[in-house]
Structure formats: C-alpha cells, structure tokens
Enzyme design. Structure first.
Site, PDB file in Angstrom:
ATOM      1  N   SER A 127     -48.119 -17.112 -30.689  1.00 35.17           N
ATOM      2  CA  SER A 127     -48.512 -16.488 -29.421  1.00 35.17           C
ATOM      3  C   SER A 127     -47.674 -17.008 -28.267  1.00 35.17           C
ATOM      4  O   SER A 127     -47.598 -16.367 -27.224  1.00 35.17           O
ATOM      5  CB  SER A 127     -49.975 -16.814 -29.105  1.00 35.17           C
ATOM      6  N   HIS A 148     -46.458 -10.397 -33.667  1.00 31.34           N
ATOM      7  CA  HIS A 148     -47.640 -11.037 -33.090  1.00 31.34           C
ATOM      8  C   HIS A 148     -48.890 -10.173 -33.272  1.00 31.34           C
ATOM      9  O   HIS A 148     -49.043  -9.139 -32.617  1.00 31.34           O
ATOM     10  CB  HIS A 148     -47.374 -11.295 -31.595  1.00 31.34           C
ATOM     11  N   GLU A 160     -47.413  -6.991 -31.487  1.00 38.16           N
ATOM     12  CA  GLU A 160     -46.244  -7.063 -30.600  1.00 38.16           C
ATOM     13  C   GLU A 160     -45.046  -7.536 -31.424  1.00 38.16           C
ATOM     14  O   GLU A 160     -45.074  -8.631 -31.989  1.00 38.16           O
ATOM     15  CB  GLU A 160     -46.508  -8.036 -29.451  1.00 38.16           C
ATOM     16  N   ASN A 199     -50.909 -10.779 -23.558  1.00 42.69           N
ATOM     17  CA  ASN A 199     -51.479 -11.990 -22.954  1.00 42.69           C
ATOM     18  C   ASN A 199     -51.143 -12.107 -21.470  1.00 42.69           C
ATOM     19  O   ASN A 199     -51.886 -12.729 -20.710  1.00 42.69           O
ATOM     20  CB  ASN A 199     -51.040 -13.240 -23.729  1.00 42.69           C
TER      21      ASN A 199
HETATM   22  P1  NAD Z   1     -55.301 -22.234 -37.500  1.00 42.98           P
HETATM   23  O1  NAD Z   1     -55.358 -23.611 -36.962  1.00 42.98           O
HETATM   24  O2  NAD Z   1     -56.570 -21.498 -37.734  1.00 42.98           O
HETATM   25  O3  NAD Z   1     -54.487 -22.221 -38.887  1.00 42.98           O
HETATM   26  C1  NAD Z   1     -53.244 -22.854 -39.030  1.00 42.98           C
HETATM   27  C2  NAD Z   1     -53.028 -23.132 -40.504  1.00 42.98           C
HETATM   28  O4  NAD Z   1     -51.677 -23.580 -40.679  1.00 42.98           O
HETATM   29  C3  NAD Z   1     -53.932 -24.228 -41.082  1.00 42.98           C
HETATM   30  O5  NAD Z   1     -54.626 -23.735 -42.214  1.00 42.98           O
HETATM   31  C4  NAD Z   1     -52.959 -25.344 -41.464  1.00 42.98           C
HETATM   32  O6  NAD Z   1     -53.331 -26.063 -42.629  1.00 42.98           O
HETATM   33  C5  NAD Z   1     -51.685 -24.544 -41.714  1.00 42.98           C
HETATM   34  N1  NAD Z   1     -50.462 -25.333 -41.664  1.00 42.98           N
HETATM   35  C6  NAD Z   1     -50.138 -26.375 -40.848  1.00 42.98           C
HETATM   36  N2  NAD Z   1     -48.898 -26.829 -41.138  1.00 42.98           N
HETATM   37  C7  NAD Z   1     -48.424 -26.051 -42.144  1.00 42.98           C
HETATM   38  C8  NAD Z   1     -47.205 -26.034 -42.868  1.00 42.98           C
HETATM   39  N3  NAD Z   1     -46.220 -26.905 -42.626  1.00 42.98           N
HETATM   40  N4  NAD Z   1     -47.063 -25.122 -43.851  1.00 42.98           N
HETATM   41  C9  NAD Z   1     -48.056 -24.225 -44.142  1.00 42.98           C
HETATM   42  N5  NAD Z   1     -49.237 -24.198 -43.474  1.00 42.98           N
HETATM   43  C10 NAD Z   1     -49.410 -25.107 -42.484  1.00 42.98           C
HETATM   44  O7  NAD Z   1     -54.336 -21.430 -36.511  1.00 42.98           O
HETATM   45  P2  NAD Z   1     -54.390 -19.881 -36.129  1.00 42.98           P
HETATM   46  O8  NAD Z   1     -55.330 -19.696 -35.008  1.00 42.98           O
HETATM   47  O9  NAD Z   1     -54.505 -19.069 -37.351  1.00 42.98           O
HETATM   48  O10 NAD Z   1     -52.926 -19.716 -35.496  1.00 42.98           O
HETATM   49  C11 NAD Z   1     -51.799 -19.612 -36.320  1.00 42.98           C
HETATM   50  C12 NAD Z   1     -50.670 -18.988 -35.527  1.00 42.98           C
HETATM   51  O11 NAD Z   1     -51.081 -17.704 -35.055  1.00 42.98           O
HETATM   52  C13 NAD Z   1     -50.245 -19.765 -34.297  1.00 42.98           C
HETATM   53  O12 NAD Z   1     -48.838 -19.678 -34.185  1.00 42.98           O
HETATM   54  C14 NAD Z   1     -50.925 -19.041 -33.147  1.00 42.98           C
HETATM   55  O13 NAD Z   1     -50.188 -19.109 -31.935  1.00 42.98           O
HETATM   56  C15 NAD Z   1     -50.911 -17.627 -33.651  1.00 42.98           C
HETATM   57  N6  NAD Z   1     -51.961 -16.746 -33.114  1.00 42.98           N
HETATM   58  C16 NAD Z   1     -53.252 -17.183 -33.010  1.00 42.98           C
HETATM   59  C17 NAD Z   1     -54.239 -16.328 -32.528  1.00 42.98           C
HETATM   60  C18 NAD Z   1     -55.691 -16.747 -32.426  1.00 42.98           C
HETATM   61  O14 NAD Z   1     -56.471 -16.069 -31.750  1.00 42.98           O
HETATM   62  N7  NAD Z   1     -56.110 -17.822 -33.079  1.00 42.98           N
HETATM   63  C19 NAD Z   1     -53.893 -15.003 -32.167  1.00 42.98           C
HETATM   64  C20 NAD Z   1     -52.567 -14.575 -32.320  1.00 42.98           C
HETATM   65  C21 NAD Z   1     -51.604 -15.461 -32.790  1.00 42.98           C
END
Ligand code: NAD
Length: 292
Positions: A127, A148, A160, A199
C-alpha cells in the site's frame, strides 16, 4: 530482455504472504481457475489461511452463494508452502503480500529475480511502497509493478496497477488483464505517488473528518452518519479507520509524511494517542468506537 507471458499463457500464480491480504488474493485467483500457491515463512500463518479459506468457502456454499463444485475446485487449486524457491520455480505471475517492510520485500524480490521464470511478472500488493523500491533488486525491473488489492480482497473490486518508470507496457497490459480475469475492475496509475489514488482520496476525506471532529463541529458518530446518509459511503471515515486498524492508518501516515514532508500529511495526533493506548480499532476491541 525477456517479455512477460501474454494473459492466455498464464496458468500458475504465486502469492507471497498468507496474512489478511495474501490469503484472500490467493483464493480470488484460485476461484478464477488459476493453480495458486500461497507461500509464507510461518507454518501457523499458512495453517490459519487454510482454515479461514475452507471456512469461508463452506459458509458461501451453505448460503447458496457458491456452488459446491466451484468451491472444491478452488480449494483444490491452492497449494501451501513455506519454501520460496520451490514455490517460485514455475510461477507465471507473482503477487507479493508479505509484511509491509522494505527490507523484507527487497530480500524477497532479490530472490524472486533469481528463481522465478524469466517471463514471470513480479508484482507487489504494497500500500505504501512503490515497486521501483524493489525493482532494481530483481534484474528485471521492466516486469515489476504494484498490483494493489483492497481489503477484503475477495470482495473489493478495485485493483490499482501502478507502473514505475521502467515498467513495460506488456507488463501493465498483462497485469490489468489478469486483474479483470480475477473479477476485478483495475485502474492504471501512471506514476508512483504516495497513497496511489484510492488512499489519497480516502486521506482527504479522513483529514477533513478529523478536522471537523477536532474542531468540535460534530461528533464522530454524526460525521460517520453524514458520510453514509448524505454521500452514500458504505461506512463513515472513523468506522473505516477502526476496521483497517489505527496502527495501520498511523503507519501509512508516517510513511507518507516521511516521503512528502508536507504539513497536511503529518500523522494525526488523536490517532497516534489511541495507538499508544493500545486502541487499534476493531481488532483490539476499541478505537474511535468501543466494540466490547
Ligand atoms: P499481514 O501482517 O496480515 O500478513 C503478512 C504475512 O507476511 C504474514 O503471514 C507473515 O508471516 C508473512 N511474511 C513475513 N515475512 C515474509 C517473508 N519473508 N516471506 C513470506 N512471507 C512473509 O499483512 P497484510 O495486512 O496482509 O499486508 C500484506 C501486504 O498487503 C502489505 O504490503 C500491505 O501494505 C498490503 N496491503 C494491506 C492491506 C490491508 O488492509 N491490510 C490492504 C492493501 C494492501
């Protein structure tokens, strides 16, 4: 220089990260008929993803919103793996949704550059981090972009697609078309800008909502009600921040401010104070609203 596969030839997708976003992106891909691997370094994370997706599919079937065959086919199209090398070896398209940390993502993209097939597009769901930050590490910057998704990824239509300076047209076209095949309505962002488009729009509404609340113009409840009943928003800005997580909102604000330095992007003190108190929104039981 290799070119990415045309959409017709893409059959396997790798999603990295089995968290909130990764698991739902993977299920979206599996439902669209793609052989999909979810890779995570955490066994527990993968087990949690599997349990949640199986529960989700069972719930949809029970409600008559998904037929049993499609659900079984999608669950059967998913593979769970902790090993990145094995998972990436035959991936046609990679969507990285790991923890929002540049060092983690850079390391993942560096490894992907070495192990994923040369034709594979490497997209990040980040994000806040434009893909140019990790593209250089891959040795194939032309096949790197942001893809995204929005939370919850199984429901939200917007994707996106953000190109950086050297993302190729073929990469953009394939990524946009893949998003369509996943049942989404992709939008193209022609250059990197903190917050992309959605955003930034949300940020403008959020800033105004916080200004109105801080100035005592109206209560947060009434501001949320106005957004719903006058503007047709499904949820008001305060309820939405509680849903996203105030720590996440605060983190995004900090990242944006660090990048732009603009006064209007400065993190909001009210949110910072709630985070310091452990009030992170719905997930902690309290935020702007109380959920206990
Ligand atoms: P999250 O914390 O729920 O999940 C992240 C996962 O990544 C965890 O399960 C962790 O174990 C894993 N991880 C960490 N290091 C790793 C590695 N080296 N190799 C493989 N897996 C690994 O996070 P999330 O909310 O799902 O966010 C993930 C991505 O999506 C981020 O980049 C965030 O910016 C983006 N995002 C999040 C949202 C939201 O609302 N949460 C919305 C859009 C985009």
């Amino acid at each position: 220089m290799s070119t990415p596969l045309g959409i017709e030839n893409i059959s396997t997708i790798l999603v990295i990260g089995a968290g909130t976003m990764g698991r739902q992106i993977a299920m979206t891909a599996a439902l669209a008929g793609y052989a999909t691997t979810i890779q995570d370094i955490s066994e527990d994370g993968l087990a949690g993803a599997r349990a949640e997706l199986e529960g989700w599919a069972a719930g949809r079937v029970a409600k008559g919103k998904l037929d049993e065959e499609t659900a079984a086919a999608a669950l059967g199209a998913l593979t769970y793996n902790t090993d990145l090398e094995a998972s990436a070896a035959n991936a046609d398209f990679v969507i990285e949704a790991a923890t929002e940390r540049l060092d983690i993502k850079t390391q993942i993209f560096e490894r992907l550059g070495k192990i994923a097939p040369a034709h594979a597009i490497l997209a990040t769901n980040s994000s806040t981090l434009g893909s140019s930050k990790v593209a250089g590490a891959t040795g194939r910057a032309d096949r790197v972009c942001n893809m995204h998704f929005f939370n919850p990824a199984l429901v939200m239509k917007c994707v996106e697609v953000v190109r950086h300076e050297t993302t190729s047209d073929a990469t953009v076209e394939t990524t946009m078309e893949l998003a369509r095949r996943l049942g989404k309505e992709p939008v193209l962002i022609n250059r990197e800008i903190p917050g992309f488009v959605a955003n930034r729009l949300m940020g403008a509404v959020r800033r105004e909502a916080l200004f109105l609340a801080d100035a005592g113009v109206a209560s947060i409840e009434d501001i949320d009600t106005t957004a719903r009943t006058a503007l047709g928003y499904p949820m008001g800005p305060f309820a939405l921040m509680d849903l996203v997580g105030l720590d996440v909102v605060n983190f995004i604000d900090q990242a944006t401010y660090a990048e732009t330095g603009a006064a209007e992007d400065a993190p909001n003190q009210r949110i910072a104070a709630l985070v310091a108190e452990g009030k992170l929104g719905r997930k902690s039981g309290a935020g702007f609203y109380d959920y206990k």
